[in-house]
Write an enzyme that holds these catalytic residues in place. Structure first.
Site, PDB file in Angstrom:
ATOM      1  N   ASP A 110      -2.310  13.141  21.788  1.00 17.25           N
ATOM      2  CA  ASP A 110      -1.059  12.748  21.131  1.00 17.25           C
ATOM      3  C   ASP A 110      -1.048  13.166  19.671  1.00 17.25           C
ATOM      4  O   ASP A 110       0.017  13.301  19.070  1.00 17.25           O
ATOM      5  CB  ASP A 110      -0.867  11.234  21.218  1.00 17.25           C
ATOM      6  CG  ASP A 110      -0.389  10.773  22.585  1.00 17.25           C
ATOM      7  OD1 ASP A 110      -0.153  11.643  23.453  1.00 17.25           O
ATOM      8  OD2 ASP A 110      -0.254   9.553  22.791  1.00 17.25           O
ATOM      9  N   ASP A 168       0.819  -1.207   0.000  1.00 16.17           N
ATOM     10  CA  ASP A 168       0.000   0.000   0.000  1.00 16.17           C
ATOM     11  C   ASP A 168       0.856   1.262   0.000  1.00 16.17           C
ATOM     12  O   ASP A 168       0.481   2.278  -0.588  1.00 16.17           O
ATOM     13  CB  ASP A 168      -0.930   0.008   1.213  1.00 16.17           C
ATOM     14  CG  ASP A 168      -2.119  -0.926   1.039  1.00 16.17           C
ATOM     15  OD1 ASP A 168      -2.391  -1.334  -0.107  1.00 16.17           O
ATOM     16  OD2 ASP A 168      -2.771  -1.251   2.047  1.00 16.17           O
ATOM     17  N   ASP A 219      -4.372   9.810   4.575  1.00 13.97           N
ATOM     18  CA  ASP A 219      -4.627  10.692   5.714  1.00 13.97           C
ATOM     19  C   ASP A 219      -3.553  11.758   5.876  1.00 13.97           C
ATOM     20  O   ASP A 219      -2.440  11.638   5.365  1.00 13.97           O
ATOM     21  CB  ASP A 219      -4.738   9.877   7.014  1.00 13.97           C
ATOM     22  CG  ASP A 219      -3.601   8.879   7.194  1.00 13.97           C
ATOM     23  OD1 ASP A 219      -2.452   9.223   6.871  1.00 13.97           O
ATOM     24  OD2 ASP A 219      -3.863   7.737   7.637  1.00 13.97           O
ATOM     25  N   SER A 263      -6.927   2.144  13.599  1.00 13.50           N
ATOM     26  CA  SER A 263      -6.222   1.736  14.815  1.00 13.50           C
ATOM     27  C   SER A 263      -6.459   2.707  15.963  1.00 13.50           C
ATOM     28  O   SER A 263      -6.219   2.374  17.129  1.00 13.50           O
ATOM     29  CB  SER A 263      -4.716   1.614  14.531  1.00 13.50           C
ATOM     30  OG  SER A 263      -4.142   2.876  14.274  1.00 13.50           O
ATOM     31  N   THR A 300      -9.356   2.690   6.812  1.00 15.21           N
ATOM     32  CA  THR A 300      -8.911   1.355   7.222  1.00 15.21           C
ATOM     33  C   THR A 300      -7.421   1.347   7.555  1.00 15.21           C
ATOM     34  O   THR A 300      -6.833   0.286   7.725  1.00 15.21           O
ATOM     35  CB  THR A 300      -9.197   0.318   6.119  1.00 15.21           C
ATOM     36  OG1 THR A 300      -8.654   0.784   4.877  1.00 15.21           O
ATOM     37  CG2 THR A 300     -10.683   0.083   5.970  1.00 15.21           C
TER      38      THR A 300
END
Length: 315
Positions: free
Chosen positions: A185, A81, A156, A201, A196
């Site tokens: 953070d 990816d 992102d 996460s 995804t």
């Protein structure tokens, strides 16, 4: 190099991938046998081999990204990816459809398995495929009102704390309206494609790629009431850094800018999508089941042998 008449296909592989030459050369040879005109991105070569002027083959040629943008009708990307994201950004200003062969781990964006290249690759390019537009983010870092960096991201844009530790302080506005102050953070601004990835996460939602939206996901927020939120894709999000040391702004985790207190990160969704080319058997939910190890119902057991030539996303 002799003139070739077939459709022009560009082939990309991971930078410096000469030690895995058999894989991309196998793909090139398959395309040539089926009558395609093949351009291989010279980024696959390390500097020493790139300097060798005798690399061009009688059947295909190594060339630069600008030539590929002018000539290619489709691009085959061999890798994981990360490789796919890098090439997608480079070709974002074109309408060249992108097709991935998974040489990485999860492979959310690379549909074709290494053991399924022949005949799925040829069938897909010849028309047995599904085209899908994926929007990407355009992010600009501003200091004293002037741009100090602008990049795009298919997955992102992440604003995060530096290596010295400690939380960062951010002020988030949407279309000029105050949303909240955040101490955390970090903060993830994700496309549906990136939902995804890191956003998942951090307990963000999965957005189907057909949805026109952007997700904001706080990373380990100090106030547990700061939750992920999905916003429309026509808004402008402005994040002001109000505190924190060595704050970083990361675009697909591949381009980085440093930001300091007072800097702003302005994010929009590009109006022009990147075109992904999927095999006709592509199934988004099957991909999620496989990559995320979701359980299937007992009624699916009898059908596990279906589509043995499908891509890894089709089972």
């Amino acid at each position: 190099m002799p003139k070739q008449k077939g459709m022009c296909i560009a082939v990309f592989a991971k930078h410096g991938a000469s030690h895995k030459q058999a894989i991309w050369r196998g793909v090139v040879d398959l395309l040539l046998r089926n009558g395609f005109h093949v351009l291989v991105a010279d980024t696959v070569l390390n500097k020493a081999r790139k300097a060798n002027t005798k690399l061009d083959s009688e059947a295909f040629e190594f060339t630069d990204i600008q030539t590929i943008k002018r000539k290619a009708k489709a691009a085959v990307i061999i890798g994981g990816d990360g490789t796919f994201l890098g090439i997608a950004r480079e070709l974002a200003d074109t309408q060249i459809p992108l097709l991935g062969i998974n040489q990485g781990r999860l492979g959310f964006l690379t549909d074709i398995r290494l053991d399924d290249i022949d005949p799925t690759l040829i069938e897909t390019i010849r028309g047995d495929h599904v085209l899908e537009g994926r929007r990407y983010l355009v992010g600009e870092v501003l200091r004293n009102g002037k741009s100090i960096g602008e990049h795009i991201a298919l997955n992102d844009i992440v604003i995060s704390r530096g290596i010295v530790g400690g939380m960062i302080d951010l002020r988030v506005e949407v279309d000029g309206k105050f949303m909240y102050d955040l101490r955390a953070d970090g903060l993830i601004l994700s496309t549906p494609t990136g939902s995804t990835a890191y956003a998942l996460s951090a307990d963000g939602p999965i957005l189907h790629p057909s949805l026109a939206g952007i997700v904001i996901v706080p990373v380990a927020p100090h106030a547990l009431t700061n939750r992920p939120i999905a916003l429309p894709d026509n808004c402008t999000i402005t994040i002001t850094v109000t505190g924190g040391k060595q704050t970083g702004v990361h675009f697909d985790m591949q381009f980085n800018n440093r930001a300091k207190a007072g800097d702003q990160i302005r994010v929009k969704v590009s109006p022009n999508p990147i075109q992904l080319m999927h095999p006709a058997r592509y199934d988004y939910f099957a991909m999620l089941r496989q990559k995320l190890h979701w359980s299937a119902s007992l009624t699916d057991v009898a059908h596990r042998t279906r589509g043995l030539r499908d891509s890894g996303h089709a089972k």
